[in-house]
Write an enzyme that holds these catalytic residues in place. Structure first.
Site, mmCIF file in Angstrom:
data_model
loop_
_atom_site.group_PDB
_atom_site.id
_atom_site.type_symbol
_atom_site.label_atom_id
_atom_site.label_comp_id
_atom_site.label_asym_id
_atom_site.label_seq_id
_atom_site.Cartn_x
_atom_site.Cartn_y
_atom_site.Cartn_z
ATOM 1 N N SER B 9 0.364 -1.299 -0.105
ATOM 2 C CA SER B 9 -0.293 -0.330 0.295
ATOM 3 C C SER B 9 0.815 1.162 0.287
ATOM 4 C CB SER B 9 -1.033 -0.184 1.200
ATOM 5 O OG SER B 9 -1.623 0.903 0.928
ATOM 6 N N HIS B 10 0.411 2.728 -0.333
ATOM 7 C CA HIS B 10 0.777 3.648 -0.277
ATOM 8 C C HIS B 10 0.932 4.040 1.106
ATOM 9 C CE1 HIS B 10 0.488 3.440 -4.392
ATOM 10 N NE2 HIS B 10 1.149 4.893 -4.696
ATOM 11 N N SER B 11 -0.173 3.744 2.070
ATOM 12 C CA SER B 11 0.355 4.373 3.812
ATOM 13 C C SER B 11 0.334 2.471 4.120
ATOM 14 C CB SER B 11 -1.630 3.933 3.427
ATOM 15 O OG SER B 11 -1.400 4.462 4.885
#
Lengths: 210, 223
Positions: B9-11
């Site tokens: 994920s980007h986060s």
């Protein structure tokens, strides 16, 4: 007459220079349609590429390109990391352990890079991406290489000229890939930052070959 | 041994939260979050994804799931860089539903391609009416007494309990029928406490399947 590890290193360093010089411009292009990090990310990645090349002293064009690829994949981030990383990696694979890249070899490396970007990003011409700059650049390089007495500088200059026009063409396009695609019609009127950075890098290669 | 999962994920928070959620349904599956950049900011970190894939792979292979475009590219690059890329797959699936479905499938001990397939199928509409009625089907009606009905954890337990059996199994509530191997389809039934579900099974181990589901329902899914 070809271009050895030293020449390819010089070209990659020139690319790093042009990315640093145009960092703000790429940030501004990305601000209009994305998250404004393209210039920063590219500059961060190429800065580490410069350091990595200085440390490694690669002996062949393929090694130079491979070091650039690995570094860009790890350090650029965003979509540009895997895309540019794949482009350099495919070119490195194509160069294998040859000691020099000649005119025809350069065209093959560019084509391998384009195929890598397309395989990774699944974009086609008209989607407003790197592919819009790189596709015409490869075609122009091929055409230039077919001319009698063509040298690397002429081939790469033809590629850079075509990439400039390709990047310019993304201004009128509705992006269909990447973050800009979320904007749809609202992105029309803005040049794709990835197409622009591709054109800049190819121009740096052409200048380095002179 | 089970197939491991990597959540790209980007986060960092998203990947960690989802790993926590999916682990609820698959206690024995290695679910490794790979979110965000080294400094904690938003992005995907290739080196972290590669390391996560190595950690998640106990020898049975690994399936990578991703949130947005560049996470997919990073995941694909990581797979290509692995010593044996054929033991890893990037699943094209909605991240949350895909991770849950993949975790449950992995817990059931199925192969890498089946885990990735379970994730991919999570994006499709639930497969109601999977099992046309036929003579010889084992049918049992059960009342759900547990508090949450066939919500996520019980649905996962049910799907897992029959995963390795040679049986087609469905669960019906009212006029909707779900493939009991699909945790998402089971959840989509929306069966609540005091609802009556009809379990139907067919195949060599149909009786085992019915018995397992019955025991879960009667044991209130361990609640």
């Amino acid at each position: 007459m070809g271009c050895g590890a030293e020449g390819v290193t010089k070209a990659v360093l020139a690319a790093a220079g042009v990315v640093a010089e145009h960092r703000t411009e790429l940030i501004e292009l990305d601000r209009a349609i994305g998250d404004a990090d393209h210039g920063e990310n590219m500059n961060r990645g190429f800065t580490v590429v410069v350091a990595a090349l200085a440390d490694a002293a690669p002996a062949t064009p393929g090694e130079v390109l491979k070091i650039a690829a690995k570094t860009l994949i790890s350090k650029v981030g965003g979509a540009a990391g895997p895309l540019y990383g794949t482009a350099f990696l495919r070119a490195a694979t194509k160069a294998a352990d040859q000691s020099e890249v000649d005119v025809q070899g350069a065209v093959e490396l560019l084509r391998a890079a384009l195929e890598g970007v397309q395989a990774r990003g699944k974009a086609e011409v008209g989607d407003a991406t790197i592919v819009d700059a790189l596709t015409p650049a490869v075609a122009a390089a091929e055409a230039a290489a077919a001319q009698e007495g063509a040298d690397l500088a002429a081939v790469l200059t033809a590629a850079a000229d075509a990439a400039d026009r390709g990047a310019e063409s993304t201004v009128d396009l509705v992006p269909r890939k990447g973050r800009a695609s979320y904007l749809g019609e609202r992105a029309v009127g803005h040049m794709d930052p990835g197409a622009r950075s591709t054109a800049l890098i190819l121009r740096a290669f052409a200048e380095a070959a002179r | 041994m089970t197939v491991g999962l990597v959540l790209v994920s980007h986060s960092a928070k998203l990947a960690e939260g989802l790993a926590e959620l999916a682990a609820q349904m698959a206690p024995d599956v290695a679910i490794v979050p790979a979110g965000g950049l080294e400094d904690g900011s938003i992005g995907t970190d290739y080196d972290e994804v590669v390391a996560a894939a190595q950690r998640a792979d106990s020898g049975d292979g690994v399936v990578l799931l991703y949130d947005l475009g560049s996470a997919q590219m990073t995941a694909e690059l990581a797979v290509e860089s692995m010593p044996n890329p054929s033991t890893a797959l990037v699943a094209d699936a909605p991240l949350v539903e895909g991770a849950v479905a993949a975790a449950v499938a992995a817990q059931g001990g199925v192969s890498v391609s089946d885990v990735a397939g379970a994730a991919a199928a999570a994006g499709a509409p639930p497969d109601f009416d999977e099992l046309p009625e036929a003579d010889g089907d084992l049918v049992v009606e059960l009342r759900l007494r547990n508090d949450v009905g066939l919500h996520a954890r019980p649905a996962a337990l049910l799907a897992r309990s029959i995963a390795d059996l040679d049986a087609e199994v469905s669960v019906r509530l009212g006029d909707q029928e779900a493939d009991a191997h699909s945790v998402l389809a089971l959840m989509s039934l929306g069966a609540r406490q005091d609802d009556r579900i009809v379990v139907r099974a067919r195949g060599a181990q149909a009786a085992d399947a019915v018995a397992k589901v019955k025991s879960l329902v009667e044991g209130n899914f361990g609640e």
